[in-house]
Design a protein around this motif. Structure first.
Motif: not given
Length: 82
Positions: A1-8, A28-38, A44-51
């Motif tokens: 799943m790509d949280l930053t650059c596509s539509l999950p 994906s430019d927000i510090p701490g967010n996953p890179e684009c297309n990661e 697994f889990k990852d932290k994500m900030k929505f702005v």
């Protein structure tokens, strides 16, 4: 799943006037967010900030989100922020 650059996940903040505010571009430019297309692999889990850009006088009352699916009509979930 790509949280930053596509539509999950489709999401928006909603204020008390029913106005909808989308996330900013380039999450994906927000510090701490996953890179684009990661890709986030199962188990697994990852932290994500929505702005969001929201007017100063807006009273945000809901966060709405839903999975993106072209073939199904999904009902969004709401988180009450009041």
């Amino acid at each position: 799943m790509d949280l930053t650059c596509s539509l999950p996940i489709i999401n928006a903040l909603i204020d008390d006037q029913g106005r909808r505010f989308d996330t900013i571009d380039d999450l994906s430019d927000i510090p701490g967010n996953p890179e684009c297309n990661e890709a986030l692999q199962p188990g697994f889990k990852d932290k994500m900030k929505f702005v969001y850009l929201v007017p100063k006088d807006a009273k945000v009352v809901l966060w709405e989100f839903q999975e993106y699916d072209r073939e199904a009509s999904l009902v969004p979930s709401n988180v009450d922020l009041t």
